[in-house]
Design an enzyme around this catalytic site. Structure first.
Site, short mmCIF file in Angstrom:
data_model
loop_
_atom_site.label_atom_id
_atom_site.label_comp_id
_atom_site.label_asym_id
_atom_site.label_seq_id
_atom_site.Cartn_x
_atom_site.Cartn_y
_atom_site.Cartn_z
N LYS A 1 -14.41 11.60 -4.88
CA LYS A 1 -15.57 12.42 -5.23
C LYS A 1 -16.48 12.60 -4.02
CE LYS A 1 -15.47 10.80 -10.02
NZ LYS A 1 -16.25 10.09 -11.06
N TYR B 1 -13.71 18.89 -16.76
CA TYR B 1 -14.61 18.04 -17.56
C TYR B 1 -14.96 18.66 -18.92
CZ TYR B 1 -15.28 15.10 -13.45
OH TYR B 1 -15.08 14.25 -12.40
N ASN C 1 -19.46 6.91 -8.44
CA ASN C 1 -18.40 5.90 -8.52
C ASN C 1 -17.16 6.25 -7.69
OD1 ASN C 1 -17.22 7.82 -10.18
ND2 ASN C 1 -17.40 6.60 -12.05
N HIS D 1 -11.91 9.51 -8.95
CA HIS D 1 -11.40 9.86 -10.27
C HIS D 1 -9.91 9.58 -10.29
CE1 HIS D 1 -10.21 12.19 -13.80
NE2 HIS D 1 -9.24 12.67 -13.05
N GLU E 1 -4.31 18.00 -15.31
CA GLU E 1 -5.19 17.97 -14.15
C GLU E 1 -4.47 18.41 -12.88
OE1 GLU E 1 -8.35 14.54 -15.65
OE2 GLU E 1 -6.88 14.02 -14.11
#
Length: 181
Positions: A40, A80, A143, A146, A157
């Site tokens: 990310k 998402y 974080n 992913h 995905e």
């Protein structure tokens, strides 16, 4: 018993080919599972890409797709979509479109399940030491990485983030040292 095992092997190979992937292995084990892993914007900004890649390589997984992208909001919205009703959704889309992301496709035996374990709990405060988030992150909204949470989600995905021509099928010379094939 032998016939049942042979039948499973043939079914696994057909499944790989049907998914457009070359089955790895010539013995009793067929490996073609793939997963999406994305570093990310915070992970890219903090220069964690190399360490994250290194962890997957050391684990024995094979990198078959890699790109640095500024992800369009439409792709993020599709990625998402299940979080659309959450209050944090707009901030998540803003954040994920705020900088480059390194998207990767990794291949290997049980790669989806093992990747999720390697990445750790969504909240770094609950992630165990030794996991990527447990070692490298402190806040749930930053974080770093992913990883797809199921084989079915991984397939969706990967199709969303990569064109099939962007995935490379290659045989790693260390394959027989990693798998009993």
């Amino acid at each position: 018993m032998l016939l049942r095992g042979l039948s499973r092997l043939v079914a696994a190979r057909r499944s790989c080919w049907a998914a457009g992937r070359r089955p790895l292995g010539s013995g009793s084990q067929v490996i073609c599972e793939q997963t999406l892993v994305a570093v990310k914007p915070d992970g890219v900004q903090r220069r964690l890409v190399g360490e994250i890649i290194q962890r997957f390589e050391k684990r024995g997984f094979q990198l078959v797709g890699l790109k640095l992208v500024q992800v369009p909001r439409e792709v993020l919205s599709a990625h998402y979509h299940d979080l659309e009703e959450k209050t944090f959704y707009p901030a998540l889309i803003d954040y994920m479109s705020s900088g480059p992301i390194v998207a990767m496709v990794w291949e290997g035996q049980d790669v989806v399940k093992v990747s999720r374990t390697m990445v750790g709990a969504t909240s770094p405060t609950q992630a165990l030491p030794g996991t990527i988030r447990g070692d490298l992150c402190v806040d749930i909204s930053r974080n770093a990485v992913h990883a797809s949470d199921s084989v079915e989600v991984a397939q969706k995905e990967i199709a969303l983030w990569f064109h099939h021509s962007e995935l490379v099928q290659w045989k790693c010379c260390a394959h027989s040292n990693i798998y009993n094939v």
